[in-house]
Motif scaffolding. Structure first.
Motif, PDB file in Angstrom:
ATOM      1  N   PHE A   1       1.318  14.906 -26.370  1.00  0.00           N
ATOM      2  CA  PHE A   1       2.403  13.925 -26.314  1.00  0.00           C
ATOM      3  C   PHE A   1       3.667  14.586 -25.753  1.00  0.00           C
ATOM      4  O   PHE A   1       4.352  14.024 -24.890  1.00  0.00           O
TER       5      PHE A   1
ATOM      6  N   ASP B   1       5.922  13.892 -22.147  1.00  0.00           N
ATOM      7  CA  ASP B   1       7.253  13.322 -22.352  1.00  0.00           C
ATOM      8  C   ASP B   1       8.288  14.277 -21.749  1.00  0.00           C
ATOM      9  O   ASP B   1       8.384  15.433 -22.155  1.00  0.00           O
TER      10      ASP B   1
ATOM     11  N   GLU C   1       5.611   7.711 -31.489  1.00  0.00           N
ATOM     12  CA  GLU C   1       6.558   7.344 -30.436  1.00  0.00           C
ATOM     13  C   GLU C   1       7.876   6.849 -31.021  1.00  0.00           C
ATOM     14  O   GLU C   1       8.960   7.186 -30.524  1.00  0.00           O
TER      15      GLU C   1
ATOM     16  N   ASN D   1      11.564   8.536 -30.523  1.00  0.00           N
ATOM     17  CA  ASN D   1      12.694   7.758 -30.004  1.00  0.00           C
ATOM     18  C   ASN D   1      13.890   7.857 -30.942  1.00  0.00           C
ATOM     19  O   ASN D   1      15.041   7.941 -30.490  1.00  0.00           O
TER      20      ASN D   1
END
Length: 240
Positions: free
Chosen positions: A160, A164, A202, A206
């Motif tokens: 991940f 990102d 996620e 954020n």
């Protein structure tokens, strides 16, 4: 007295000559020595394995392929030898009619480096990849409770982070705790980020990005020792 058909004799002679030339050419082709292999690396230019390393794997009957006749070369056997190397993701070997041997090599791509009692990379498919003497990848260190046969959780977060842009730029260490929860550290900061489990990953990230941008703006990022993301609706910080 019958006439001699010279055209017929010419045809027979031509057939014999062509057959001889074909047999001669075929024999020469079989005993032709294979050339030095032409090795091509696909993808990234960071060479964890070198041309010299690959050449050493191109062995048949305990001899380099370049010292052997073309007709005994087993391309499948050479590919198996290359693909057995833990640095190599995929290898294909080809040979031209004139004995030119080529190998196309795709290396594994590391996304994290385990740094516990054993050191190795985790590649982008979650597999084991040994360290290289030729090149060191700049990827996050993985510490904590790590077992080579149980990399699923830390791999999922490392993957991940690799995909990102923000995390790839900032994350320098990933720690897996005994309960399989994840902590991480970021570049140029000494606080620990408690991520917890990977549920709602996620959303948690954020939340962290929003916190980070505000803390940078307010110049208070260095005020904290712990940033807790375990709760999906808020970021809880512990001051130094």
């Amino acid at each position: 007295m019958s006439k001699i058909n010279y055209n017929y004799i010419k045809v027979i002679g031509l057939i014999v000559l062509v057959g001889f030339l074909f047999a001669f050419s075929s024999h020469r082709n079989k005993v032709r020595k294979v050339s030095e292999p032409d090795i091509k690396f696909l993808g990234e230019n960071n060479l964890f394995i070198t041309e010299a390393n690959v050449s050493k794997l191109l062995i048949l009957n305990q001899q380099p392929v370049s010292e052997q006749p073309k007709d005994i070369i087993d391309l499948n056997e050479l590919e198996i030898a290359l693909n057995s190397n833990p640095m190599i993701k995929q290898a294909e070997v080809f040979m031209s009619v004139n004995g030119r041997l080529s190998a196309e090599i795709e290396q594994k791509r590391p996304i994290a480096r385990v740094n516990t009692n054993a050191s190795y990379y985790i590649d982008d498919e979650g597999g084991f990849m040994p360290l290289s003497h030729n090149y060191a990848a700049r990827v996050p260190l993985v510490t904590g409770n790590i077992k080579k046969n149980k990399l699923e959780t830390v791999f999922k977060f490392a993957k991940f982070a690799d995909e990102d842009d923000f995390l790839k730029k900032h994350v320098i260490e990933i720690r897996q705790n005994g309960d399989n929860t994840i902590d991480f550290k970021i570049r140029k900061s000494d606080f620990i980020v408690h991520l917890g489990t990977l549920k709602q990953l996620e959303k948690k990230i954020n939340n962290f990005k929003a916190f980070y941008q505000k803390a940078i703006k307010d110049q208070i990022l260095d005020s904290y020792s712990v940033v807790n993301l375990k709760f999906d609706k808020q970021v809880i910080c512990t001051k130094k």
